[in-house]
Scaffold this active site. Structure first.
Site, mmCIF file in Angstrom:
data_model
loop_
_atom_site.group_PDB
_atom_site.id
_atom_site.type_symbol
_atom_site.label_atom_id
_atom_site.label_comp_id
_atom_site.label_asym_id
_atom_site.label_seq_id
_atom_site.Cartn_x
_atom_site.Cartn_y
_atom_site.Cartn_z
ATOM 1 N N HIS A 1 -28.295 -14.829 24.545
ATOM 2 C CA HIS A 1 -27.339 -14.612 25.628
ATOM 3 C C HIS A 1 -26.665 -15.903 26.088
ATOM 4 C CE1 HIS A 1 -29.230 -10.753 25.591
ATOM 5 N NE2 HIS A 1 -28.645 -10.322 26.668
ATOM 6 N N HIS B 1 -4.070 3.226 -3.458
ATOM 7 C CA HIS B 1 -4.237 2.655 -2.115
ATOM 8 C C HIS B 1 -3.480 1.352 -1.897
ATOM 9 C CE1 HIS B 1 -6.126 1.209 1.561
ATOM 10 N NE2 HIS B 1 -6.359 0.078 0.932
ATOM 11 N N GLU C 1 -17.834 -3.845 24.282
ATOM 12 C CA GLU C 1 -17.021 -5.058 24.458
ATOM 13 C C GLU C 1 -15.777 -5.019 23.571
ATOM 14 O OE1 GLU C 1 -20.235 -5.031 23.559
ATOM 15 O OE2 GLU C 1 -21.262 -5.667 25.393
ATOM 16 N N HIS D 1 0.836 -1.197 0.000
ATOM 17 C CA HIS D 1 0.000 0.000 0.000
ATOM 18 C C HIS D 1 0.874 1.252 0.000
ATOM 19 C CE1 HIS D 1 -2.355 -3.314 1.671
ATOM 20 N NE2 HIS D 1 -3.451 -2.683 1.300
#
Lengths: 672, 672
Positions: free
Chosen positions: A477, A266, A415, A35
């Protein structure tokens, strides 16, 4: 600023930046992979950063009080390799640059911190760097509060691209850093307006400045190709309060005549023709990988710019009391303090005598009471489930803008951000991080948990509510595949302790390793103490062991982990009552068991007896310890989950899904 | 507005909302588990929404032109159960309310769309609802463009909490919806300032209004306890352009004397005493679960409010040409069109004759050329890797604010948001979504991919660069555990096709199922066509099959998937040359193979011969098809990955990690 003006007005700067750009073009071309666009776009910004702002000494990449520089947009790895090489890093030689992306080279496709000392964190999966940087900034503030500003006073700089900012994890990082008001965190946004699919507008119209400001960040901006403007912005960033985002307006592939400002710059080599034309534009007639002596010398000077700072810091460190200095160095080195082992032993002795019936999440909290006292560098937290994960022990204090001595972080409902921040806490040094959520929500944190494993960052994931034993919250859950997921991930210890004693042993192991993250899968429901005979030895260290031996002829071996060990023990009692000699093997950590020598493994699981494994999860990880599936020849069975769970009280779910002592005993008898 | 004023000024509204609140308190108390705070806080907002704004008919939950209502904060499930019950939903009887969170009840802990017709999507993992809603809104716009506003003209309403907005996935949803300017999407933010760990300020200081506005949303606000103000805001929301966020200021556990406005109202029963006191505050003397006839009648009227609308819509549908109507109904029903099978057959016939050597990602693009022609309801996309995933075929057109007929979505660098949006596209009806990223970045999308599986949403994940064959990008981009992860997840088909023919078969299966999501793990590198003899039959449908039989005595069976089938074939050639009869079994989909009857499985994998599995990934999923690990008795082996990959050209990596035909042949010979 256009190139002509830049070259004319800032010739010295230009040549230093051009060296970075040329190395990137040439290395990517030589590798035929990589890149070039980002290094060419951000060369001006990082040249100013390294020359005038970043506190570092290239000869001492592990100097504790250095600034941390994170390339969150890790695909632009040639930028960091070029910087390290030019600054005189001992590892990144010119040969390494020439071997970019080749087998055995340190110059991997994306920056790998386990290959190169000066690379602070592995990046590549987008957004990880910014979230990891938040953890580093928290670590710095925590250490500063504990050891003083004379010893700890540095910044974390993050170079982030549009991709980093589109990933959801970036919002979690932005929110957490904003709330924490981390003035030592500066994000440099490579605002080049290009993604792989085209202009950013193809997929986004977010006003990033407004977005950061909305979370309490100071927002600055600069022309990313004007050294004076960059310098002004970075100077202001260091003086600002709270975390800072600097919008650096850049052009990807800066100077490439046909590919600049386009996705074509890129992620592919520019091609020989474009590179030749770019050399013309740059006024850089040198051969590939050739850096003129004058420019090389200028960069070397930058690389050693911090040597005096570092010497002064060393003097300040030496001036500390021996105790304090030793403790600082011990914490930075990362090893557990000696008294941890004694604390765990004492805890085990007391609890094996007391024999409480508690959930392993509660047991974990009890262990942490001892651990957090013995290990002053722990920083705990939870993704907004403190009262469920039971991760906060008394007297930890809450880390926040007003209390940098606090050792508990309210990570919020984040999380993924929490997991990445924990990586940063460890990588910074001086901190042993642990953090909790429901085991099922490892799904949200996977990206960063995988990086813990790849980097060998021994963070501790406290994952409670580890099965259908969670009960009424239902299948969204209730983990069923997550034990398999963690166990399938290389270099991850998945502990599922059966009782309070194994919980203490798991914590000891998790806090003693320097190279492996641990997942502690803990029950919501109460479990009896099965290990009532105290042993100083950490039996969980072998991953699996004989918990109860058969009386008389051994006809069956039951294997189980966590809450199902109790079920196996009850099944054993029923089978033994019928004269069927049954061994129970507790398997708190499959990875550690698999790492034992064959003699031990065969001793625990000898050939001959019927084998039945019990776990309230999918069977996949157990297959290796069972026989194959060869129809009538099978002498092994599994009692566990076939699919997703359901919403009901836990006892009912165990009964309905057939994970009971009766089912285990029946399976054994059917196989005999 | 406080309760006294509210009761005095809006008595009719109050009693309707109080019914919702009482049901929530009582059901949670009876279950001794659940979340009363959100229903009590948002009852006023949803009462106004259902009474005056939501287009629905409780007697016809699948009416295609209904508004969609999503409870993104799924823990507040009693809110939706209460609404459905009161509106006269046929499934949610009072007995169901009383059985909240019990085994076998429809009223699960979190709303499950596979249990209740009127629940649009399963929620509970936070943030999923808002991102799924974006997909539904895209689906509506796409269908409207294709079938006209008379047939398709409705909104998606999302109730989101603070937790939803802290999760990173929410930012991906906000960014995507903002760019797409989805005027049919309205998010109602339950701004109660409480999370489980305490006040929101414990972990966040984000100005949510500014954050949404930064991504091009219209932002409104209201007093969430003032019916007139709510009505004003919802009316304005419907008239606004672009997606709308309504900041509804509420009090969690509204009216509970000691627990309102506190985390104590969030996730636990209030307790009999608090409930009794709350009844006093509410002026609600009725027994638990008792709804006075007058209030019940008022709610029933709300439930049937949309009947006339629906009848008029039915007339408009009937007025369509039979062809158009049938096509609309077919697409809404979700089954693949008949011509798909013929298109796949023709494709296979042509390609088995042509025998191209192409990467399976390229093969997938070629299949999609035929598929997108045969199946007009596909909507493809990629998380900013279009040119790598090869998901965009000619003439699809790009879906955007200016072209709602476009069938390709540039999802941006938002894997998680993309996956959840694909769930929404399917759940809305009328669309077959597929979307791509690198296989490694399933890590980022796991949360939504698990919901695809749990809900049985047959979306297609086009996961390219599926092994170390990705090469130079290195271990952060090289999946090794991800096949195990997908295979461990219940109700997920993990396809890893070996060549262009298996790729076509995988696509056919993925687009034909109504109940199972598919992951297509596709190679970056070129692979030969192995299936050169055309068969109309879909051999991949059985999951595994004999690709090449042993000549002479069968001494070994090689099993492999994807790019390693070629390696197995080369190993077979070497072994056969040495007189070792070797069968090769191609395993494009373990889940489908495991679902076959025993006779077929034994036919493909008979007892006796040595078995060796080859896959450039961890061994775990193969153990069930190999023998156990019993030391010398082992007659099976595995050639694959032991840990993470590395950065180098692909061929070098295969050689260095020992995944070669030579290694496979050597393993066989060692076992014989």
């Amino acid at each position: 600023m256009d190139i002509a003006t830049l070259r004319a007005t800032h010739p010295d700067h230009w040549m230093k930046a051009a060296a970075l750009r040329a190395l990137a073009m040439d290395a990517v071309q030589a590798a035929n992979s990589g890149h070039p666009g980002l290094p060419m776009g951000m060369a001006d910004v990082v040249t100013v950063l390294f020359e005038k702002h970043l506190k570092f000494d290239a000869s001492a990449p592990h100097w504790p009080d250095r600034d941390r520089f994170i390339l969150s947009a890790g695909h632009g790895s040639m930028l960091i390799y070029g910087l390290l090489h030019l600054c005189g890093d001992a590892q990144i030689t010119l040969d390494q640059i020439k071997a970019f992306r080749q087998w055995g080279a340190l110059t991997a496709g994306h920056p790998e911190n386990f290959l190169v000392d000066a690379i602070e964190t592995t990046t590549g999966p987008l957004g990880q760097g910014i979230a990891t940087g938040v953890g580093m900034a928290i670590a710095e503030q925590s250490l500063q509060a504990r050891f003083g500003k004379k010893i700890v006073d540095h910044r974390t700089w993050v170079l982030a691209g549009d991709g980093c900012l589109m990933e959801g994890i970036s919002q979690e990082a932005i929110g957490l850093a904003g709330m924490q008001q981390l003035s030592n965190l500066i994000v440099l946004w490579d605002n080049n307006d290009i993604t792989i699919d085209g202009r950013v507008s193809v997929s986004d119209r977010t006003d990033q400045r407004a977005r950061f400001a909305a979370s309490g960040w100071t927002v600055l901006h600069c022309d990313g190709h004007d050294p004076a403007d960059i310098d002004r912005a970075l100077t202001a960033a260091k003086a600002a309060s709270g975390p800072v985002m600097v919008d650096c307006k850049t052009i990807i592939g800066f100077g490439a005549p046909t590919k600049a400002d386009s996705y074509q710059a890129h992620g592919s080599p520019l091609g020989d023709k474009e590179i030749a034309a770019t050399r013309e534009v740059y006024g850089w007639p040198h051969a590939p990988f050739e850096i003129p002596a004058e420019i090389a010398a200028a960069w070397k000077a930058i690389g050693s710019r911090g040597a005096a700072d570092r010497a002064e810091w060393q003097e300040r460190l030496n001036a500390l009391s021996a105790n304090k200095r030793d403790e600082f160095l011990r914490q930075m080195a990362g090893g557990a303090p000696k008294k941890l082992a004694a604390a765990i032993r004492a805890f085990k002795k007391a609890q094996s005598a007391a024999g409480p019936k508690v959930a392993t999440r509660k047991a974990s909290e009890m262990v942490l009471g001892a651990v957090n006292d013995a290990v002053p560098e722990t920083i705990g937290g939870s993704a907004d489930l403190t009262g469920s994960n039971l991760t906060k022990t008394a007297d930890l204090g809450v880390f926040g803008p007003g209390n940098r001595k606090g050792r508990y972080v309210h990570y919020g409902i984040r999380e993924h951000g929490m997991a990445a921040a924990m990586n940063g806490l460890w990588l910074h040094g001086g901190v042993r991080p642990y953090g909790g959520t429901f085991f099922c929500f490892t799904d949200y944190a996977r990206g960063a948990m995988r990086l813990s494993a790849l980097m060998g960052a021994p963070v501790v994931y406290v994952m409670t509510h580890d099965s259908i034993g969670l009960g009424e919250d239902g299948p969204t859950h209730q983990p069923v595949e997550h034990l398999a997921i963690c166990r399938a991930t290389p270099n991850t210890w998945t502990f599922r302790p059966a009782d309070i004693i194994e919980t203490a042993e798991a914590w000891e192991l998790a806090l003693s390793t320097m190279h492996t993250p641990s997942v502690l899968a803990l029950s919501r429901q109460n479990l009896p103490t099965l290990r009532t005979a105290h042993s100083n030895q950490n039996l969980s260290a072998k991953g699996a062991y004989v918990l109860a031996e058969a009386t008389g002829k051994r006809q069956a071996i039951l294997m189980a982990s966590g809450s199902e060990v109790e079920i196996a023990m009850n099944a054993r009692a029923a089978l033994e009552a019928e004269g069927i000699g049954t061994r129970v093997v507790s398997v708190p950590c499959m990875e550690l068991f698999a790492a034992q020598d064959e003699a031990y493994r065969r001793k625990v699981l000898p050939a001959g007896p019927v084998r039945v494994a019990v776990e309230a999860a999918v069977r996949m990880p157990w297959d290796r310890f069972l026989l194959g599936e060869r129809g009538k020849e099978a002498k092994a069975g599994f009692v566990g989950m076939q699919g997703f769970g359901a919403s009901a009280p836990a006892e009912r779910l165990y009964a309905e899904f057939g994970i009971t002592a009766e089912a285990v005993a029946a399976k054994v008898k059917a196989l005999l």
